[in-house]
Design a protein around this motif. Structure first.
Motif, mmCIF file in Angstrom:
data_model
loop_
_atom_site.group_PDB
_atom_site.id
_atom_site.type_symbol
_atom_site.label_atom_id
_atom_site.label_comp_id
_atom_site.label_asym_id
_atom_site.label_seq_id
_atom_site.Cartn_x
_atom_site.Cartn_y
_atom_site.Cartn_z
ATOM 1 N N VAL A 1 0.861 -1.069 0.020
ATOM 2 C CA VAL A 1 -0.095 -0.128 0.072
ATOM 3 C C VAL A 1 0.851 1.415 0.100
ATOM 4 C CG1 VAL A 1 -1.760 1.485 1.368
ATOM 5 C CG2 VAL A 1 -1.879 -1.284 1.126
ATOM 6 N N ILE B 1 -4.665 3.948 -0.914
ATOM 7 C CA ILE B 1 -6.101 3.482 -0.574
ATOM 8 C C ILE B 1 -7.014 4.284 -1.549
ATOM 9 C CG2 ILE B 1 -8.116 3.451 0.732
ATOM 10 C CD1 ILE B 1 -6.064 1.139 1.444
ATOM 11 N N VAL C 1 -6.739 3.601 -5.519
ATOM 12 C CA VAL C 1 -7.389 2.336 -6.034
ATOM 13 C C VAL C 1 -8.948 2.771 -6.605
ATOM 14 C CG1 VAL C 1 -8.811 0.669 -5.187
ATOM 15 C CG2 VAL C 1 -6.453 0.712 -4.650
ATOM 16 N N TYR D 1 -6.555 -3.444 0.188
ATOM 17 C CA TYR D 1 -7.197 -2.247 0.004
ATOM 18 C C TYR D 1 -8.634 -2.132 0.195
ATOM 19 C CZ TYR D 1 -2.810 -1.699 -2.319
ATOM 20 O OH TYR D 1 -1.330 -1.727 -2.641
ATOM 21 N N ALA E 1 -10.987 0.865 0.325
ATOM 22 C CA ALA E 1 -11.235 1.696 -0.942
ATOM 23 C C ALA E 1 -12.692 1.277 -1.330
ATOM 24 C CB ALA E 1 -10.443 1.234 -1.837
#
Length: 358
Positions: free
Chosen positions: A40, A250, A253, A325, A328
């Protein structure tokens, strides 16, 4: 619209959509791959570098892409008389933009590794701004196949060489260098196809006032481009500066998912734009009908995508970027609403530009 004109629009739409689908599919898988392999935070750092460089793309272009696009769409060949001077002006803008990138990132106090990443991507962005000039002419001249031929390989090779680089543990900077080399090759091919299909580039010796007049003529086309790039990328820059690269990872995405679907309104509007311009000058009675059909087509695509984001957010994020993630997914319902407005805004922008009301 005549059958022959409809066929031309449809052919260009299919060509451009196919090109962008190939590009964005490989680009999307590229981002998915580096997101899963870099983690990330490092994915956030690379995404920040891309977004920061893209903030300056509008200043490197200042509307010259759309200006040449519109001149070529008129079908009068006037763009050939100004292409040389556009390239001279572009040289000054490129130096200015690179200077601003170096100055700004040093003022923000980022680490040297991040600054080097941004410098390389910044040069790649400037090269892309040159390529945009030729893309504008190809699209305005309804030669979408030339655009496809000049850079169809860029995104597939970016993915392939990135996989190799990360398997060799070369780091994120190697990805930036790969991007730079591929952008340079695409630019060379664009220049080649321009010379082959439109002839030579003539440089007229003009007074400095003529360059300001060229800038004045192009800048209204660039305002929307500059503001749209600022709108899309400034949030990533601010998020990186205030919260760090993990939150950027995040957030990006969501942005990558939205950008992927923007191939649809781009293909529709860019293909119809030359006809909108011609109808504005030659057949205004057909302009409203064509515009109405374009908006209906954009809405036809936008609403199902918005519903898909609203109800399938968790599933989309999990099968693409992975569970790291998962946060997101909370943002995807908001993205669904944005998609509708962005799709329709493409159509409005195309009409206003065609009508010289940019």
């Amino acid at each position: 619209m005549k059958i022959s004109s409809l066929r031309t629009v449809f052919r260009n739409m299919v060509t451009l959509f196919s090109k962008r689908l190939i590009e964005f599919s490989f680009l999307f898988f590229f981002h998915v791959y580096i997101a899963r392999n870099l983690g990330v935070e490092e994915f956030g750092r690379f995404s920040f570098a891309l977004a920061f460089a893209m903030l300056f793309l509008g200043l490197a272009d200042v509307g010259l892409y759309r200006y040449l696009h519109r001149e070529a769409a008129k079908g009068l060949g006037d763009f050939k008389n100004i292409m040389g001077n556009v390239l001279v002006l572009k040289g000054f803008l490129s130096l200015l933009v690179m200077g601003l990138i170096v100055f700004t990132i040093n003022m923000l106090g980022y680490a040297s590794s991040t600054k080097m990443l941004i410098y390389v991507i910044g040069v790649a962005t400037v090269l892309y701004s040159y390529q945009l000039l030729f893309i504008g002419i190809f699209r305005g001249g309804q030669k979408m196949e030339l655009e496809f031929a000049s850079n169809w390989f860029e995104k597939p090779l970016l993915l392939v060489f990135t996989v190799l680089a990360l398997r060799m543990n070369l780091g994120v900077l190697s990805i930036a260098y790969i991007l730079l080399v591929l952008r340079f090759i695409s630019l060379l091919l664009s220049i080649f196809f321009y010379f082959k299909n439109f002839g030579s580039i003539t440089l007229h010796r003009e007074k400095i006032e003529q360059y300001f007049n060229l800038l004045k003529a192009a800048f209204p086309y660039g305002v929307f481009f500059i503001l749209s790039l600022f709108y899309v990328n400034i949030s990533t820059t601010i998020l990186s500066y205030l919260k760090g690269n993990t939150d950027v990872g995040i957030y990006q995405v969501v942005m990558k998912l939205m950008i992927f679907f923007m191939i649809i309104p781009e293909a529709v509007t860019e293909s119809i734009f030359p006809r909108l311009t011609q109808y504005f000058y030659d057949a205004k009675e057909n302009l409203n009908r064509l515009y109405s059909q374009m908006i209906k087509l954009l809405a036809f695509f936008a609403f199902p995508i918005a519903v898909f984001f609203l109800f399938m957010g968790d599933f989309i994020v999990d099968i693409t970027f992975g569970h790291k993630y998962a946060k997101a997914a909370q943002l995807l319902p908001i993205l669904g609403a944005i998609v509708i407005f962005r799709f329709l805004a493409y159509g409005v922008g195309a009409l206003l530009t065609a009508a010289d009301l940019q």
